[in-house]
Design an enzyme around this catalytic site. Structure first.
Site, PDB file in Angstrom:
ATOM      1  N   SER A 116      44.238  39.030  46.764  1.00  0.00           N
ATOM      2  CA  SER A 116      43.174  39.969  46.420  1.00  0.00           C
ATOM      3  C   SER A 116      42.663  39.647  45.027  1.00  0.00           C
ATOM      4  O   SER A 116      43.458  39.436  44.111  1.00  0.00           O
ATOM      5  CB  SER A 116      43.685  41.408  46.438  1.00  0.00           C
ATOM      6  OG  SER A 116      42.728  42.234  45.785  1.00  0.00           O
ATOM      7  N   ASN A 170      41.251  41.766  43.159  1.00  0.00           N
ATOM      8  CA  ASN A 170      41.074  43.033  42.434  1.00  0.00           C
ATOM      9  C   ASN A 170      42.315  43.566  41.736  1.00  0.00           C
ATOM     10  O   ASN A 170      42.318  44.677  41.240  1.00  0.00           O
ATOM     11  CB  ASN A 170      40.514  44.084  43.397  1.00  0.00           C
ATOM     12  CG  ASN A 170      39.166  43.664  43.961  1.00  0.00           C
ATOM     13  OD1 ASN A 170      38.312  43.195  43.208  1.00  0.00           O
ATOM     14  ND2 ASN A 170      38.987  43.787  45.264  1.00  0.00           N
ATOM     15  N   THR A 171      43.416  42.807  41.760  1.00  0.00           N
ATOM     16  CA  THR A 171      44.598  43.166  40.972  1.00  0.00           C
ATOM     17  C   THR A 171      44.816  42.020  39.993  1.00  0.00           C
ATOM     18  O   THR A 171      45.075  40.895  40.417  1.00  0.00           O
ATOM     19  CB  THR A 171      45.831  43.349  41.879  1.00  0.00           C
ATOM     20  OG1 THR A 171      45.616  44.476  42.725  1.00  0.00           O
ATOM     21  CG2 THR A 171      47.106  43.580  41.075  1.00  0.00           C
ATOM     22  N   GLY A 195      33.949  36.545  57.645  1.00  0.00           N
ATOM     23  CA  GLY A 195      32.580  36.307  58.085  1.00  0.00           C
ATOM     24  C   GLY A 195      32.391  36.151  59.573  1.00  0.00           C
ATOM     25  O   GLY A 195      31.473  35.458  60.012  1.00  0.00           O
ATOM     26  N   THR A 242      40.797  33.874  55.527  1.00  0.00           N
ATOM     27  CA  THR A 242      41.013  34.048  54.101  1.00  0.00           C
ATOM     28  C   THR A 242      40.753  35.498  53.671  1.00  0.00           C
ATOM     29  O   THR A 242      40.179  36.279  54.419  1.00  0.00           O
ATOM     30  CB  THR A 242      40.037  33.186  53.248  1.00  0.00           C
ATOM     31  OG1 THR A 242      38.688  33.688  53.442  1.00  0.00           O
ATOM     32  CG2 THR A 242      40.074  31.735  53.642  1.00  0.00           C
ATOM     33  N   ASN A 243      41.098  35.745  52.408  1.00  0.00           N
ATOM     34  CA  ASN A 243      40.730  37.000  51.755  1.00  0.00           C
ATOM     35  C   ASN A 243      39.263  36.905  51.284  1.00  0.00           C
ATOM     36  O   ASN A 243      38.570  35.943  51.592  1.00  0.00           O
ATOM     37  CB  ASN A 243      41.689  37.256  50.578  1.00  0.00           C
ATOM     38  CG  ASN A 243      41.951  38.744  50.367  1.00  0.00           C
ATOM     39  OD1 ASN A 243      41.015  39.539  50.381  1.00  0.00           O
ATOM     40  ND2 ASN A 243      43.207  39.120  50.182  1.00  0.00           N
ATOM     41  N   THR A 244      38.814  37.871  50.519  1.00  0.00           N
ATOM     42  CA  THR A 244      37.435  37.865  50.007  1.00  0.00           C
ATOM     43  C   THR A 244      37.284  36.807  48.903  1.00  0.00           C
ATOM     44  O   THR A 244      38.270  36.359  48.320  1.00  0.00           O
ATOM     45  CB  THR A 244      37.078  39.242  49.421  1.00  0.00           C
ATOM     46  OG1 THR A 244      38.065  39.581  48.434  1.00  0.00           O
ATOM     47  CG2 THR A 244      37.056  40.311  50.495  1.00  0.00           C
ATOM     48  N   ASP A 293      42.267  50.315  57.313  1.00  0.00           N
ATOM     49  CA  ASP A 293      43.096  51.509  57.503  1.00  0.00           C
ATOM     50  C   ASP A 293      44.362  51.314  56.667  1.00  0.00           C
ATOM     51  O   ASP A 293      45.453  51.098  57.185  1.00  0.00           O
ATOM     52  CB  ASP A 293      43.408  51.693  58.998  1.00  0.00           C
ATOM     53  CG  ASP A 293      44.063  53.041  59.298  1.00  0.00           C
ATOM     54  OD1 ASP A 293      44.268  53.834  58.348  1.00  0.00           O
ATOM     55  OD2 ASP A 293      44.376  53.306  60.475  1.00  0.00           O
ATOM     56  N   ALA A 345      43.265  43.648  57.222  1.00  0.00           N
ATOM     57  CA  ALA A 345      43.828  44.570  56.232  1.00  0.00           C
ATOM     58  C   ALA A 345      42.718  45.204  55.399  1.00  0.00           C
ATOM     59  O   ALA A 345      41.687  44.585  55.140  1.00  0.00           O
ATOM     60  CB  ALA A 345      44.783  43.818  55.313  1.00  0.00           C
ATOM     61  N   PHE A 380      43.583  48.092  45.683  1.00  0.00           N
ATOM     62  CA  PHE A 380      44.796  48.564  46.381  1.00  0.00           C
ATOM     63  C   PHE A 380      45.009  50.069  46.225  1.00  0.00           C
ATOM     64  O   PHE A 380      46.111  50.531  45.905  1.00  0.00           O
ATOM     65  CB  PHE A 380      46.057  47.837  45.887  1.00  0.00           C
ATOM     66  CG  PHE A 380      46.143  46.379  46.228  1.00  0.00           C
ATOM     67  CD1 PHE A 380      45.354  45.809  47.225  1.00  0.00           C
ATOM     68  CD2 PHE A 380      47.056  45.558  45.564  1.00  0.00           C
ATOM     69  CE1 PHE A 380      45.460  44.450  47.537  1.00  0.00           C
ATOM     70  CE2 PHE A 380      47.171  44.199  45.879  1.00  0.00           C
ATOM     71  CZ  PHE A 380      46.370  43.644  46.856  1.00  0.00           C
ATOM     72  N   LYS A 417      48.742  35.519  52.999  1.00  0.00           N
ATOM     73  CA  LYS A 417      47.275  35.611  53.031  1.00  0.00           C
ATOM     74  C   LYS A 417      46.691  34.943  51.804  1.00  0.00           C
ATOM     75  O   LYS A 417      47.063  35.274  50.674  1.00  0.00           O
ATOM     76  CB  LYS A 417      46.822  37.069  53.110  1.00  0.00           C
ATOM     77  CG  LYS A 417      45.310  37.203  53.267  1.00  0.00           C
ATOM     78  CD  LYS A 417      44.906  38.539  53.798  1.00  0.00           C
ATOM     79  CE  LYS A 417      43.400  38.672  53.906  1.00  0.00           C
ATOM     80  NZ  LYS A 417      43.007  39.993  54.422  1.00  0.00           N
ATOM     81  N   ASN A 472      33.736  44.510  47.435  1.00  0.00           N
ATOM     82  CA  ASN A 472      34.652  45.616  47.124  1.00  0.00           C
ATOM     83  C   ASN A 472      35.539  45.256  45.950  1.00  0.00           C
ATOM     84  O   ASN A 472      35.906  44.110  45.739  1.00  0.00           O
ATOM     85  CB  ASN A 472      35.486  45.995  48.354  1.00  0.00           C
ATOM     86  CG  ASN A 472      36.801  45.243  48.431  1.00  0.00           C
ATOM     87  OD1 ASN A 472      37.798  45.624  47.811  1.00  0.00           O
ATOM     88  ND2 ASN A 472      36.823  44.127  49.166  1.00  0.00           N
TER      89      ASN A 472
HETATM   90  C1  LIG Z   1      36.576  47.187  51.559  1.00  0.00           C
HETATM   91  C2  LIG Z   1      37.551  46.080  51.798  1.00  0.00           C
HETATM   92  C3  LIG Z   1      38.891  46.281  51.501  1.00  0.00           C
HETATM   93  C4  LIG Z   1      39.821  45.262  51.718  1.00  0.00           C
HETATM   94  N1  LIG Z   1      41.134  45.491  51.448  1.00  0.00           N
HETATM   95  C5  LIG Z   1      42.038  44.525  51.714  1.00  0.00           C
HETATM   96  C6  LIG Z   1      43.416  44.755  51.500  1.00  0.00           C
HETATM   97  O1  LIG Z   1      43.839  45.838  51.102  1.00  0.00           O
HETATM   98  N2  LIG Z   1      44.280  43.742  51.760  1.00  0.00           N
HETATM   99  C7  LIG Z   1      43.861  42.520  52.233  1.00  0.00           C
HETATM  100  O2  LIG Z   1      44.688  41.639  52.472  1.00  0.00           O
HETATM  101  N3  LIG Z   1      42.556  42.283  52.456  1.00  0.00           N
HETATM  102  C8  LIG Z   1      41.648  43.247  52.220  1.00  0.00           C
HETATM  103  N4  LIG Z   1      40.328  43.006  52.458  1.00  0.00           N
HETATM  104  C9  LIG Z   1      39.916  41.661  52.933  1.00  0.00           C
HETATM  105  C10 LIG Z   1      39.759  41.614  54.446  1.00  0.00           C
HETATM  106  O3  LIG Z   1      40.986  41.884  55.091  1.00  0.00           O
HETATM  107  C11 LIG Z   1      39.254  40.215  54.876  1.00  0.00           C
HETATM  108  O4  LIG Z   1      40.218  39.244  54.534  1.00  0.00           O
HETATM  109  C12 LIG Z   1      37.937  39.839  54.209  1.00  0.00           C
HETATM  110  O5  LIG Z   1      37.090  40.953  54.086  1.00  0.00           O
HETATM  111  C13 LIG Z   1      37.186  38.761  54.990  1.00  0.00           C
HETATM  112  O6  LIG Z   1      36.912  39.180  56.308  1.00  0.00           O
HETATM  113  P1  LIG Z   1      35.492  39.815  56.751  1.00  0.00           P
HETATM  114  O7  LIG Z   1      34.425  38.870  56.309  1.00  0.00           O
HETATM  115  O8  LIG Z   1      35.607  39.972  58.253  1.00  0.00           O
HETATM  116  O9  LIG Z   1      35.384  41.127  56.085  1.00  0.00           O
HETATM  117  C14 LIG Z   1      39.379  44.007  52.256  1.00  0.00           C
HETATM  118  C15 LIG Z   1      38.032  43.815  52.547  1.00  0.00           C
HETATM  119  C16 LIG Z   1      37.115  44.838  52.338  1.00  0.00           C
HETATM  120  C17 LIG Z   1      35.664  44.587  52.685  1.00  0.00           C
END
Ligand SMILES: Cc1cc2nc3c(=O)[nH]c(=O)nc-3n(C[C@H](O)[C@H](O)[C@H](O)COP(=O)(O)O)c2cc1C
Length: 338
Positions: free
Chosen positions: A184, A186-187, A297, A243-245, A72, A69, A122, A215, A118
């Site tokens: 997330s 960021n909210t 990662g 996981t998320n970030t 796009d 997610a 949203f 998530k 980031n």
């Molecule tokens: C620029 C950016 C925007 C993201 N936006 C979302 C989001 O809208 N919803 C969500 O569930 N995760 C979002 N993520 C988190 C990713 O889906 C993913 O969980 C996280 O980046 C860890 O995976 P990666 O290390 O492969 O990036 C975002 C990550 C990045 C880098």
């Protein structure tokens, strides 16, 4: 070093004077263009598509490597993703109300650390706009579509369930699964929706005919994850996305300078080990009863192997795709096909 890393990436990273979001927008526009050309799609498909079928939570996936997610959010380049080798695509996160997100700049590449920070917040055109775009799609996508739902910034935390429900109602005909994004960073306040009371209310409202996945954040304690898993099992969630970030800042290279101090969620290499730990914990704690999509990662095929070994049924990538391109998707899918 492949063609992507040698030539394409250095070009992409120079776009917009090095502003990461400008490069992202440029790439999405190009991929939206590709999405309108059957010839271009067929050429990409021949190069990148790999069959490694899996059936998870009742859904058939042509291969287990998904687009995470956030890449796009508004589904503007949907046909391009399966052509680039992805076995499923998660769009969003979308919210019930369209919203601009945080002020720019809000997306930062940290190449020495193979990471991204980031704080997009949203930014998205809203659930109705996504529903209209999906309704107008001329051809079926050919791979499962996940739709990530989040809370609108203008909606109070106390009204969060209704906000998710409004998005779900607009979009439920189009998603093969739905991800409730309660992680997330960021909210403001969003992550409190991971606690027992909030998550129970959310799942009780949404769980129905479509698989609902939760998530989760990498920054939860084992006890908090265990509690969340209890709710997921009890209330009929179909799986967990881990996981998320992270809000953590370990694993960063000093060569990335001041960007390492930017606020927001960190992804990429610094998340690899923690994502694996959380996937393993979820798998162990649930005795494999709750399918896990492992994300965080994956920069090399071996990182994906580690998540599969830890119990993930499917994986997703975001940051790895930024740094390694579609060759990484293909390499992981090929190993999964063996
Ligand atoms: C620029 C950016 C925007 C993201 N936006 C979302 C989001 O809208 N919803 C969500 O569930 N995760 C979002 N993520 C988190 C990713 O889906 C993913 O969980 C996280 O980046 C860890 O995976 P990666 O290390 O492969 O990036 C975002 C990550 C990045 C880098």
């Amino acid at each position: 070093m492949g063609a992507f890393e040698g030539v394409v990436r250095s070009g992409l990273f120079r776009i917009g004077g090095g502003d990461a979001e400008t490069a992202h927008e440029w790439t999405l526009r190009r991929l939206a263009g590709v999405s309108r050309s059957s010839l271009a799609l067929a050429a990409l498909r021949r190069r990148y598509a790999v069959a490694a079928p899996r059936r998870v939570f009742g859904v058939d996936f042509p291969n287990p490597v998904g687009l995470a997610a956030g890449m796009d959010k508004n589904g503007v380049a949907l046909p391009a993703w399966p052509a680039l080798g992805f076995g499923f695509v998660e769009v969003g996160t979308v919210t019930a109300h369209p919203q601009p997100g945080n002020p720019r700049p809000r997306l930062f590449r940290l190449p020495a650390s193979q990471a991204v920070i980031n704080r997009m917040g949203f930014n998205n055109a809203g659930a109705e706009a996504l529903a209209a775009r999906l309704a107008a799609a001329r051809r079926p996508l050919g791979v499962p579509l996940g739709i990530s739902l989040g809370k609108s910034k203008v909606t109070e935390l106390a009204d969060a369930v209704d906000d998710y429900l409004a998005s779900y109602r607009a979009l439920h005909p189009y998603g093969d699964y739905f991800a409730v994004n309660v992680s997330s960073p960021n909210t403001p306040g969003l992550r409190t929706l991971q606690d027992r009371e909030h998550l129970t209310a959310l799942l009780d409202t949404l769980v129905g005919e479509r698989p609902i996945l939760v998530k989760i954040a990498p920054d939860l304690t084992d006890q908090a994850v265990a509690e969340l898993l209890e709710v997921c099992l009890d209330r009929g969630a179909a799986g967990v996305i881990a996981t998320n970030t992270t809000l953590g800042r370990s694993g960063l290279s000093t060569s990335d300078g001041a960007r390492a101090a930017e606020a927001g969620g960190l992804s990429g290499r610094p998340l690899t080990a923690r994502a694996r730990e959380v996937v393993a914990f979820v798998h162990r704690e649930t005795g494999g009863r709750l399918p896990v999509i492992g994300v965080g990662g994956i920069l090399d095929p071996a990182d994906a192997d580690a998540l599969f070994d830890a119990g993930a049924s499917l994986v997703q990538l975001y940051t790895g795709f930024v740094y390694r391109g579609p060759g990484l998707v293909r390499a992981i899918a090929r190993r999964a096909a063996r």
